[in-house]
Design a protein around this motif. Structure first.
Motif, PDB file in Angstrom:
ATOM      1  N   VAL A 100      59.141  29.689  84.374  1.00  0.00           N
ATOM      2  CA  VAL A 100      59.166  28.040  84.550  1.00  0.00           C
ATOM      3  C   VAL A 100      59.083  28.208  86.083  1.00  0.00           C
ATOM      4  CG1 VAL A 100      60.524  26.018  84.568  1.00  0.00           C
ATOM      5  CG2 VAL A 100      60.640  27.466  82.460  1.00  0.00           C
ATOM      6  N   LYS A 101      58.131  27.590  86.708  1.00  0.00           N
ATOM      7  CA  LYS A 101      57.895  27.566  87.952  1.00  0.00           C
ATOM      8  C   LYS A 101      57.476  26.286  88.530  1.00  0.00           C
ATOM      9  CE  LYS A 101      55.650  30.867  90.116  1.00  0.00           C
ATOM     10  NZ  LYS A 101      54.479  31.732  90.407  1.00  0.00           N
ATOM     11  N   SER A 102      58.388  25.728  89.698  1.00  0.00           N
ATOM     12  CA  SER A 102      58.239  24.349  90.224  1.00  0.00           C
ATOM     13  C   SER A 102      56.997  24.278  91.154  1.00  0.00           C
ATOM     14  CB  SER A 102      59.528  23.921  91.156  1.00  0.00           C
ATOM     15  OG  SER A 102      59.544  24.595  91.928  1.00  0.00           O
ATOM     16  N   LYS A 103      56.242  23.160  90.903  1.00  0.00           N
ATOM     17  CA  LYS A 103      54.984  22.887  91.883  1.00  0.00           C
ATOM     18  C   LYS A 103      55.566  21.671  92.805  1.00  0.00           C
ATOM     19  CE  LYS A 103      52.342  25.704  89.680  1.00  0.00           C
ATOM     20  NZ  LYS A 103      51.930  26.899  90.238  1.00  0.00           N
ATOM     21  N   GLN A 105      55.175  18.498  94.481  1.00  0.00           N
ATOM     22  CA  GLN A 105      54.824  17.079  94.168  1.00  0.00           C
ATOM     23  C   GLN A 105      55.481  16.097  95.164  1.00  0.00           C
ATOM     24  OE1 GLN A 105      54.151  16.248  90.090  1.00  0.00           O
ATOM     25  NE2 GLN A 105      54.850  14.166  90.171  1.00  0.00           N
ATOM     26  N   LEU A 106      54.684  15.190  95.628  1.00  0.00           N
ATOM     27  CA  LEU A 106      55.275  13.983  96.679  1.00  0.00           C
ATOM     28  C   LEU A 106      56.283  13.334  96.110  1.00  0.00           C
ATOM     29  CD1 LEU A 106      54.579  13.726  99.520  1.00  0.00           C
ATOM     30  CD2 LEU A 106      53.066  11.810  98.894  1.00  0.00           C
ATOM     31  N   LEU A 107      55.983  12.746  95.033  1.00  0.00           N
ATOM     32  CA  LEU A 107      57.128  11.979  94.257  1.00  0.00           C
ATOM     33  C   LEU A 107      57.582  12.468  93.173  1.00  0.00           C
ATOM     34  CD1 LEU A 107      55.878   8.538  95.126  1.00  0.00           C
ATOM     35  CD2 LEU A 107      57.888   9.650  96.219  1.00  0.00           C
ATOM     36  N   GLY A 108      58.971  12.639  92.969  1.00  0.00           N
ATOM     37  CA  GLY A 108      59.297  13.185  91.589  1.00  0.00           C
ATOM     38  C   GLY A 108      59.422  14.801  91.761  1.00  0.00           C
ATOM     39  N   SER A 109      59.434  15.327  90.382  1.00  0.00           N
ATOM     40  CA  SER A 109      59.332  16.873  90.231  1.00  0.00           C
ATOM     41  C   SER A 109      58.425  17.094  89.165  1.00  0.00           C
ATOM     42  CB  SER A 109      60.817  17.422  90.025  1.00  0.00           C
ATOM     43  OG  SER A 109      61.224  16.978  88.780  1.00  0.00           O
ATOM     44  N   LYS A 110      57.925  18.461  89.422  1.00  0.00           N
ATOM     45  CA  LYS A 110      56.979  18.997  88.543  1.00  0.00           C
ATOM     46  C   LYS A 110      57.263  20.498  88.293  1.00  0.00           C
ATOM     47  CE  LYS A 110      52.190  19.368  87.780  1.00  0.00           C
ATOM     48  NZ  LYS A 110      50.745  19.114  88.493  1.00  0.00           N
ATOM     49  N   ALA A 111      57.149  21.138  87.245  1.00  0.00           N
ATOM     50  CA  ALA A 111      57.367  22.537  86.634  1.00  0.00           C
ATOM     51  C   ALA A 111      56.324  22.747  85.670  1.00  0.00           C
ATOM     52  CB  ALA A 111      58.676  22.809  86.441  1.00  0.00           C
ATOM     53  N   ILE A 112      55.639  24.127  85.725  1.00  0.00           N
ATOM     54  CA  ILE A 112      54.915  24.684  84.708  1.00  0.00           C
ATOM     55  C   ILE A 112      55.907  25.684  83.983  1.00  0.00           C
ATOM     56  CG2 ILE A 112      52.766  25.726  84.067  1.00  0.00           C
ATOM     57  CD1 ILE A 112      52.505  22.797  85.279  1.00  0.00           C
ATOM     58  N   GLY A 113      55.787  25.690  82.414  1.00  0.00           N
ATOM     59  CA  GLY A 113      56.558  26.718  81.701  1.00  0.00           C
ATOM     60  C   GLY A 113      55.324  27.340  80.974  1.00  0.00           C
ATOM     61  N   THR A 114      55.330  28.617  81.124  1.00  0.00           N
ATOM     62  CA  THR A 114      54.141  29.564  80.441  1.00  0.00           C
ATOM     63  C   THR A 114      54.706  30.689  79.793  1.00  0.00           C
ATOM     64  OG1 THR A 114      54.095  31.001  82.681  1.00  0.00           O
ATOM     65  CG2 THR A 114      52.398  29.087  82.238  1.00  0.00           C
ATOM     66  N   PHE A 115      54.245  30.888  78.566  1.00  0.00           N
ATOM     67  CA  PHE A 115      54.918  31.971  77.413  1.00  0.00           C
ATOM     68  C   PHE A 115      53.482  32.161  76.653  1.00  0.00           C
ATOM     69  CE2 PHE A 115      56.103  27.603  76.247  1.00  0.00           C
ATOM     70  CZ  PHE A 115      55.853  27.772  74.944  1.00  0.00           C
ATOM     71  N   THR A 116      53.844  32.917  75.667  1.00  0.00           N
ATOM     72  CA  THR A 116      52.788  33.178  74.436  1.00  0.00           C
ATOM     73  C   THR A 116      53.443  33.008  73.321  1.00  0.00           C
ATOM     74  OG1 THR A 116      51.848  34.991  75.504  1.00  0.00           O
ATOM     75  CG2 THR A 116      51.488  34.973  73.351  1.00  0.00           C
ATOM     76  N   SER A 117      53.172  31.798  72.443  1.00  0.00           N
ATOM     77  CA  SER A 117      53.902  31.320  71.224  1.00  0.00           C
ATOM     78  C   SER A 117      53.927  32.677  70.237  1.00  0.00           C
ATOM     79  CB  SER A 117      53.067  30.296  70.711  1.00  0.00           C
ATOM     80  OG  SER A 117      53.575  29.090  70.959  1.00  0.00           O
ATOM     81  N   SER A 118      54.818  32.582  69.134  1.00  0.00           N
ATOM     82  CA  SER A 118      54.711  33.590  68.261  1.00  0.00           C
ATOM     83  C   SER A 118      53.552  33.896  67.595  1.00  0.00           C
ATOM     84  CB  SER A 118      55.915  33.559  67.034  1.00  0.00           C
ATOM     85  OG  SER A 118      55.816  32.078  66.573  1.00  0.00           O
ATOM     86  N   ASN A 119      52.399  32.695  67.377  1.00  0.00           N
ATOM     87  CA  ASN A 119      51.246  32.933  66.994  1.00  0.00           C
ATOM     88  C   ASN A 119      50.341  33.654  67.926  1.00  0.00           C
ATOM     89  OD1 ASN A 119      50.511  31.052  68.768  1.00  0.00           O
ATOM     90  ND2 ASN A 119      50.235  29.290  66.976  1.00  0.00           N
ATOM     91  N   GLY A 120      50.881  34.027  68.997  1.00  0.00           N
ATOM     92  CA  GLY A 120      49.785  34.783  69.921  1.00  0.00           C
ATOM     93  C   GLY A 120      49.107  33.888  70.911  1.00  0.00           C
ATOM     94  N   LYS A 121      49.224  32.713  70.868  1.00  0.00           N
ATOM     95  CA  LYS A 121      48.578  31.515  71.663  1.00  0.00           C
ATOM     96  C   LYS A 121      49.308  31.340  73.067  1.00  0.00           C
ATOM     97  CE  LYS A 121      47.110  26.794  71.854  1.00  0.00           C
ATOM     98  NZ  LYS A 121      47.821  25.971  72.354  1.00  0.00           N
ATOM     99  N   ALA A 122      48.508  31.572  74.118  1.00  0.00           N
ATOM    100  CA  ALA A 122      49.132  31.654  75.400  1.00  0.00           C
ATOM    101  C   ALA A 122      49.365  29.872  75.583  1.00  0.00           C
ATOM    102  CB  ALA A 122      48.078  31.849  76.517  1.00  0.00           C
ATOM    103  N   GLU A 123      50.664  29.596  76.202  1.00  0.00           N
ATOM    104  CA  GLU A 123      50.995  28.118  76.217  1.00  0.00           C
ATOM    105  C   GLU A 123      51.287  28.030  77.792  1.00  0.00           C
ATOM    106  OE1 GLU A 123      51.031  26.196  73.629  1.00  0.00           O
ATOM    107  OE2 GLU A 123      51.109  27.230  71.747  1.00  0.00           O
ATOM    108  N   GLU A 124      50.865  26.649  78.139  1.00  0.00           N
ATOM    109  CA  GLU A 124      51.376  26.292  79.348  1.00  0.00           C
ATOM    110  C   GLU A 124      51.780  24.648  79.177  1.00  0.00           C
ATOM    111  OE1 GLU A 124      49.003  26.998  82.890  1.00  0.00           O
ATOM    112  OE2 GLU A 124      48.943  24.854  82.911  1.00  0.00           O
ATOM    113  N   LEU A 125      53.139  24.764  79.487  1.00  0.00           N
ATOM    114  CA  LEU A 125      53.897  23.276  79.201  1.00  0.00           C
ATOM    115  C   LEU A 125      53.918  22.659  80.737  1.00  0.00           C
ATOM    116  CD1 LEU A 125      56.133  23.703  76.282  1.00  0.00           C
ATOM    117  CD2 LEU A 125      53.804  22.973  76.070  1.00  0.00           C
ATOM    118  N   GLN A 126      53.829  21.454  80.796  1.00  0.00           N
ATOM    119  CA  GLN A 126      54.195  20.759  82.196  1.00  0.00           C
ATOM    120  C   GLN A 126      55.293  20.051  81.994  1.00  0.00           C
ATOM    121  OE1 GLN A 126      50.624  19.480  84.584  1.00  0.00           O
ATOM    122  NE2 GLN A 126      51.294  17.458  83.967  1.00  0.00           N
ATOM    123  N   MET A 127      56.135  19.994  83.051  1.00  0.00           N
ATOM    124  CA  MET A 127      57.359  19.278  82.997  1.00  0.00           C
ATOM    125  C   MET A 127      57.139  18.299  84.355  1.00  0.00           C
ATOM    126  SD  MET A 127      61.251  20.356  82.536  1.00  0.00           S
ATOM    127  CE  MET A 127      61.288  21.716  83.895  1.00  0.00           C
TER     128      MET A 127
END
Length: 195
Positions: A100-103, A105-127
């Motif tokens: 989970v890496k913060s990015k 952003q001028l207003l508010g906060s933003k982070a990206i979570g990256t992982f590989t799901s159990s089905n093998g799919k690379a995931e990138e979730l934005q918070m």
């Protein structure tokens, strides 16, 4: 609080924690915990599902996440020497399973979570959170920006202000790993504590 709609494809690593229906988890920081920042995590109906133990005197702010049977699921560890605040989610063998890496952003906060799901799919979730970090949406941009989880920090009570305690309501969509959403929520809390 209306529940989030199900995701088209399951997202997660821990099959036993994939939400089967819309779920709201309550993450409550324990007041004056002798072990550092610790959280109790319960379903909205009060059923405990995870326990988070903070480590005192840990430079990385390591938090250990266990299921209610005491099984070690993963650790949340702050990584140093990054330009942006970065947390690693590590399995019991100390292998990184999520980042989970913060990015900036001028207003508010933003982070990206990256992982590989159990089905093998690379995931990138934005918070993305609001300026005061009282709410944040976690979205899957690969699935049309669908909201997979929503964090809402409950209004502070006098006790919360006095003891610096936080309480979060975490809505999780059906088909999404509740344990990983908890990890993202705690990473946001840790980053906010740095301020």
């Amino acid at each position: 609080m209306a529940g989030l709609p199900p995701v088209p494809q399951p997202i997660g690593i821990f099959g036993q924690f994939i939400a089967q229906q819309p779920e709201t988890l309550i993450l409550k920081e324990k007041v004056l915990s002798l072990t550092g920042d610790s959280f109790s995590i319960k379903l909205q109906n009060g059923t405990p599902i995870l326990q988070v133990e903070g480590k005192v005197m840990s430079l990385s702010g390591r938090k250990t996440v266990r299921d209610m049977a005491g099984n070690h699921l993963f650790d949340i560890v702050k990584e140093h020497f990054h330009i942006h605040t970065t947390f690693a989610i590590k399995d019991p063998q100390d292998r990184k399973i999520m980042e989970v890496k913060s990015k900036f952003q001028l207003l508010g906060s933003k982070a990206i979570g990256t992982f590989t799901s159990s089905n093998g799919k690379a995931e990138e979730l934005q918070m993305k959170g609001n300026w005061f970090d009282t709410t944040a949406d976690i979205t899957d941009e690969a699935q049309s920006g669908i909201v997979v989880a929503r964090i809402n920090r409950k209004l502070l009570s006098g006790k919360d202000i006095l003891f610096g305690q936080q309480t979060y309501a975490l809505q999780v969509a059906p088909g999404v790993d509740m344990a990983l959403m908890v990890a993202m929520c705690i990473a946001m809390d840790e980053k906010n504590n740095e301020k």
